[in-house]
Scaffold this motif. Structure first.
Motif, PDB file in Angstrom:
ATOM      1  N   UNK A  92       0.819  -1.211   0.000  1.00 24.35           N
ATOM      2  CA  UNK A  92       0.000   0.000   0.000  1.00 24.35           C
ATOM      3  C   UNK A  92       0.854   1.262   0.000  1.00 24.35           C
ATOM      4  N   UNK A  93       2.008   1.214   0.619  1.00 26.86           N
ATOM      5  CA  UNK A  93       2.900   2.379   0.663  1.00 26.86           C
ATOM      6  C   UNK A  93       3.423   2.739  -0.724  1.00 26.86           C
ATOM      7  N   UNK A  94       3.399   1.793  -1.638  1.00 29.67           N
ATOM      8  CA  UNK A  94       3.891   2.044  -3.005  1.00 29.67           C
ATOM      9  C   UNK A  94       2.849   2.656  -3.920  1.00 29.67           C
ATOM     10  N   UNK A  95       1.558   2.689  -3.501  1.00 29.57           N
ATOM     11  CA  UNK A  95       0.494   3.207  -4.360  1.00 29.57           C
ATOM     12  C   UNK A  95       0.796   4.596  -4.914  1.00 29.57           C
ATOM     13  N   UNK A  96       1.182   5.583  -4.086  1.00 26.60           N
ATOM     14  CA  UNK A  96       1.438   6.918  -4.646  1.00 26.60           C
ATOM     15  C   UNK A  96       2.538   6.917  -5.713  1.00 26.60           C
ATOM     16  N   UNK A  97       3.596   6.176  -5.461  1.00 28.25           N
ATOM     17  CA  UNK A  97       4.698   6.085  -6.429  1.00 28.25           C
ATOM     18  C   UNK A  97       4.229   5.459  -7.738  1.00 28.25           C
TER      19      UNK A  97
END
Length: 90
Positions: A17-22
């Protein structure tokens, strides 16, 4: 192989989930570049203006954008037929 959410640990899920913005930014940039290459121009907001950017780097101003509308948290905006924004509690 596609993993299902139930196959991931909580830690793995949080990392994904932490990679979604990237990933979203990367996908948006790729779509912009593909549209520019295929269509020859794209329309974007640039500062206070709506601008058409061409593949050769030139730009044409389309129109000035209205000022940002500050909205309090919890307020819903709707548009009516005459294009005025109305605030309502939602």
């Amino acid at each position: 192989m596609v993993l299902k959410p139930e196959d991931l640990t909580e830690e793995e899920m949080l990392a994904a989930e932490a990679r979604f913005p990237e990933l979203a930014a990367k996908a948006g940039r790729k779509a912009y570049e593909r549209a520019l290459a295929e269509m020859g121009s794209v329309v974007v907001a640039s500062g206070d203006w709506l601008v058409r950017r061409f593949a050769d780097g030139s730009e044409t101003l389309i129109k000035r954008l209205p000022p940002d509308l500050k909205v309090k948290r919890g307020v819903a905006l709707t548009r009516n037929a005459s294009s005025f924004l109305h605030q309502s509690r939602g």
